[in-house]
Enzyme design. Structure first.
Site, short mmCIF file in Angstrom:
data_model
loop_
_atom_site.label_atom_id
_atom_site.label_comp_id
_atom_site.label_asym_id
_atom_site.label_seq_id
_atom_site.Cartn_x
_atom_site.Cartn_y
_atom_site.Cartn_z
N LYS A 1 0.69 -1.24 0.14
CA LYS A 1 0.00 -0.11 -0.14
C LYS A 1 0.77 1.41 0.04
CE LYS A 1 -1.79 2.52 3.29
NZ LYS A 1 -1.68 4.13 2.39
N GLU B 1 10.42 0.80 10.20
CA GLU B 1 11.42 2.13 9.93
C GLU B 1 10.69 3.31 10.23
OE1 GLU B 1 13.25 4.85 9.24
OE2 GLU B 1 13.18 4.26 7.06
N CYS C 1 13.42 10.71 7.36
CA CYS C 1 13.53 10.17 8.76
C CYS C 1 14.95 10.39 9.17
CB CYS C 1 13.02 8.61 8.76
SG CYS C 1 13.69 7.91 7.21
N GLU D 1 9.92 14.99 16.10
CA GLU D 1 10.33 15.07 14.57
C GLU D 1 9.13 16.03 13.76
OE1 GLU D 1 9.20 11.60 12.27
OE2 GLU D 1 11.07 11.55 11.49
P1 NAP Z 1 1.88 7.68 8.82
O1 NAP Z 1 0.44 7.96 9.21
O2 NAP Z 1 3.03 6.97 9.49
O3 NAP Z 1 1.78 7.15 7.27
C1 NAP Z 1 2.80 6.43 6.62
C2 NAP Z 1 2.10 5.25 5.89
O4 NAP Z 1 1.10 4.45 6.87
C3 NAP Z 1 1.08 5.59 4.83
O5 NAP Z 1 1.01 4.69 3.72
C4 NAP Z 1 -0.28 5.69 5.61
O6 NAP Z 1 -1.60 5.65 4.93
C5 NAP Z 1 -0.10 4.39 6.38
N1 NAP Z 1 -1.19 4.16 7.63
C6 NAP Z 1 -1.63 5.01 8.27
N2 NAP Z 1 -2.34 4.56 9.26
C7 NAP Z 1 -2.09 3.36 9.18
C8 NAP Z 1 -2.65 2.15 9.93
N3 NAP Z 1 -3.40 2.47 11.02
N4 NAP Z 1 -2.20 1.10 9.64
C9 NAP Z 1 -1.44 0.74 8.62
N5 NAP Z 1 -1.12 1.85 7.62
C10 NAP Z 1 -1.37 2.95 8.18
O7 NAP Z 1 2.59 9.28 8.52
P2 NAP Z 1 2.03 10.58 8.27
O8 NAP Z 1 0.48 10.68 9.07
O9 NAP Z 1 1.67 10.56 6.58
O10 NAP Z 1 3.03 11.60 8.45
C11 NAP Z 1 3.08 12.02 9.93
C12 NAP Z 1 4.41 11.99 10.45
O11 NAP Z 1 5.02 10.88 10.26
C13 NAP Z 1 5.42 12.82 9.69
O12 NAP Z 1 5.15 14.30 10.04
C14 NAP Z 1 6.77 12.46 10.03
O13 NAP Z 1 7.00 12.88 11.30
C15 NAP Z 1 6.37 10.78 10.29
N6 NAP Z 1 6.86 10.19 9.11
C16 NAP Z 1 8.00 9.56 8.84
C17 NAP Z 1 8.51 8.92 7.75
C18 NAP Z 1 9.54 8.21 7.53
O14 NAP Z 1 10.33 8.01 6.63
N7 NAP Z 1 10.17 7.64 8.84
C19 NAP Z 1 7.67 9.05 6.65
C20 NAP Z 1 6.61 9.53 6.57
C21 NAP Z 1 6.11 10.18 7.91
P3 NAP Z 1 -2.26 7.17 4.40
O15 NAP Z 1 -1.26 7.74 3.34
O16 NAP Z 1 -3.66 6.82 3.78
O17 NAP Z 1 -2.13 8.03 5.62
#
Ligand code: NAP
Ligand code: MG
Length: 494
Positions: A179, A254, A288, A388
């Site tokens: 996904k 990660e 990250c 972060e």
């Molecule tokens: P996120 O919620 O962790 O999203 C990452 C992925 O997980 C997306 O594909 C998301 O889908 C999916 N996801 C969300 N809720 C889920 C669940 N309950 N079960 C399984 N998968 C799920 O990140 P975000 O909300 O987009 O970003 C928020 C913060 O996360 C950022 O500000 C940053 O601090 C951190 N972040 C870190 C990284 C990294 O590389 N370590 C990458 C992205 C974000 P959707 O696209 O539908 O939300």
């Protein structure tokens, strides 16, 4: 002229074919430069995940038994196809995510191809062992694929992370239900299409754009998915661990980071200034491993900032498709607002904004832009030095001694990327040893290579991507015992 990929109505990729979602639902994906829709993409629900899992189950027996070299050959062909279609992929990535086109061309596309090529070559070189055991017995290990793996990818590097997750899993003989992030599905869908062209059998990879709370959550819960690999926020990582408990999935995480980037008083200042700007401002800080805590020895702090602040202010913001652009927009408006909210968070605790701190106006006012922002925090315990931010937002902290530097550097719950700048060899290795981190860069920052393990400790997650470690993550070891000529006395003497 074929239609550009971005203008097509996109479907889910299940069992080697593009199909609509069972519900018929779609979601618009936006261009973060001006927040206009660029494509409509099918939205996977639970029924689609079930279909994808069924397809993967059908494909798995033949895929795992295929000669490893033949699996590798498909990945090598895919790497060639990625390069042959590199310009299209680079434009797609820039359009969907806001990455400056110069970065998409120079980094995202070549790194994606390199990852598939590395693991294509790895497929037939990753092997079990024979173990010297007691006389008369032969003991050897088999490295077997885990089965059907779920992979959930974030929006910051969709193209590259698609390869980091898929390449080792496929080389090891697993089938995949992936996904991509809901806001950046396009490059992953194009990769799925190229996979079919490279000869990947139907069902081996299924690509399901959808919502994290629906498709992502269900992948994490699914009883027939044996492993989940996730990159994203620590909060979502925790939710995935909970959802995975039902069938005791193997989990690889990660997560976030708050990378310390330490500049000692003996550093080559010019190199450190330049490298530190790259550490935080590359990809608009949405990484990250970003060097988001800039730690300066107090003796060189002023001299450092005298160069660093003008450099930050001079970074060219603009349309990602413009070759002159050095920093594009953040990937969504919601995320831009979250990043900007940290300016107030900093000020509320006495932090001082040294550069940026807002959105640019003019032509860029409609987009998700944030100026390169430098904030001086009073204490390493302040929120902007602990949480972060994930944007072009760097928190400056100063220190007086190596001991204090280590206390600050290791003073968060995270432990992912880290960097240090010094000319003192002994100090460099000592600090590298003592940093609570998965990766350390000395006199550099943010280097990655498909052969070098990537991952974190603490709240930054567990498991490693890349290299032999990634192959271990995507296989299970089976120990086989053979009685060659052992004379075993009976256990129950009658
Ligand atoms: P996120 O919620 O962790 O999203 C990452 C992925 O997980 C997306 O594909 C998301 O889908 C999916 N996801 C969300 N809720 C889920 C669940 N309950 N079960 C399984 N998968 C799920 O990140 P975000 O909300 O987009 O970003 C928020 C913060 O996360 C950022 O500000 C940053 O601090 C951190 N972040 C870190 C990284 C990294 O590389 N370590 C990458 C992205 C974000 P959707 O696209 O539908 O939300
Ligand atoms: Mg988008």
């Amino acid at each position: 002229m074929p239609m550009p990929f971005s203008s097509i109505r996109h479907q889910l990729f299940i069992d080697g074919r593009f199909v609509d979602a069972e519900s018929g639902e779609t979601l618009a994906t936006l261009n973060p430069h001006d927040n206009t829709p660029i494509a409509h993409v099918a939205l996977a629900g639970k029924a689609d995940v079930d279909k994808a899992v069924a397809a993967a189950k059908r494909a798995f027996p033949a895929w795992r038994r295929m000669a490893a070299a033949d699996r590798g050959r498909i990945l090598l062909k895919l790497a060639d196809l990625i390069e042959a279609n590199g310009e299209e992929l680079a434009r797609l990535e820039s359009l969907d995510t806001g990455h400056p086109i110069r970065d998409s061309r120079r980094l995202d596309v070549p790194r994606t191809a390199a990852c598939f090529r590395y693991f294509g070559g790895m497929a037939d070189k990753f092997q079990g062992e024979t173990i010297p055991v007691e006389e008369g017995f032969l003991n050897y290990t088999l490295r077997e694929p885990v089965g059907i793996v779920g992979q959930v990818v974030p929006w910051n590097f969709p193209l590259m992370f698609t390869s980091w997750k898929m390449a080792p899993a496929l080389a090891a003989g697993n089938c995949i239900v992936m996904k991509p992030a809901e806001i950046t599905p396009l490059s992953s869908l194009r990769i799925a299409e190229l996979m079919a062209e490279a000869g990947l059998p139907p069902g081996v990879v299924n690509m399901l754009p959808g919502l994290g709370s629906v498709a992502g959550q269900y992948i994490a819960e699914h009883p027939e998915i044996a492993k989940i690999a996730f990159t994203g926020s620590t909060a979502t990582g925790r939710r995935i661990v909970q959802a995975s408990a039902g069938n005791l999935k193997k989990v690889q995480l990660e997560l976030g980071g708050k990378g310390p980037n330490i500049v000692f008083e003996d550093a080559n200042l010019q190199a450190a200034v330049n490298g530190s700007a790259w550490a935080i401002f590359h990809n608009q800080g949405q990484a990250c491993i970003a060097g988001s805590r800039l730690m300066l020895h107090e003796k060189i702090a002023d001299a450092f900032l005298e160069q660093f602040i003008p450099l930050a202010r001079s970074i060219r913001l603009g349309n990602p498709l413009d070759e002159q652009t050095e920093m594009g927009p953040l990937t969504s408006a919601q995320h831009r607002d979250r990043v900007l909210s940290y300016v107030e968070v900093a000020q509320a605790q006495g932090g001082e904004v040294l550069a940026g701190g807002g959105s640019p106006g003019g032509d860029l006012a409609q987009g998700c832009y944030v100026q390169p922002t430098v904030v001086h925090a009073r204490s390493y315990q302040d929120r902007v030095a602990q949480e972060e931010v994930f944007g072009p937002f760097v928190t400056v902290l100063t220190f007086k001694s190596d001991e204090e530097a280590m206390q600050i550097a290791n003073g968060t719950d995270y432990g992912l990327g880290s960097g240090l700048w010094t000319r003192d060899l002994q100090r460099a290795h000592k600090v590298a040893r003592d940093l609570h981190a998965g990766m350390v860069w000395i006199n550099s920052y943010k280097r990655v290579n498909p052969g070098s393990p990537f991952g974190g400790v603490g709240q930054s997650g567990y498991g490693r991507e890349m290299g032999f470690d990634a192959m271990r993550e995507y296989t299970q070891v089976k120990s086989v015992w053979v009685n060659v000529d052992a004379q075993i006395p009976p256990h129950f003497v009658r």
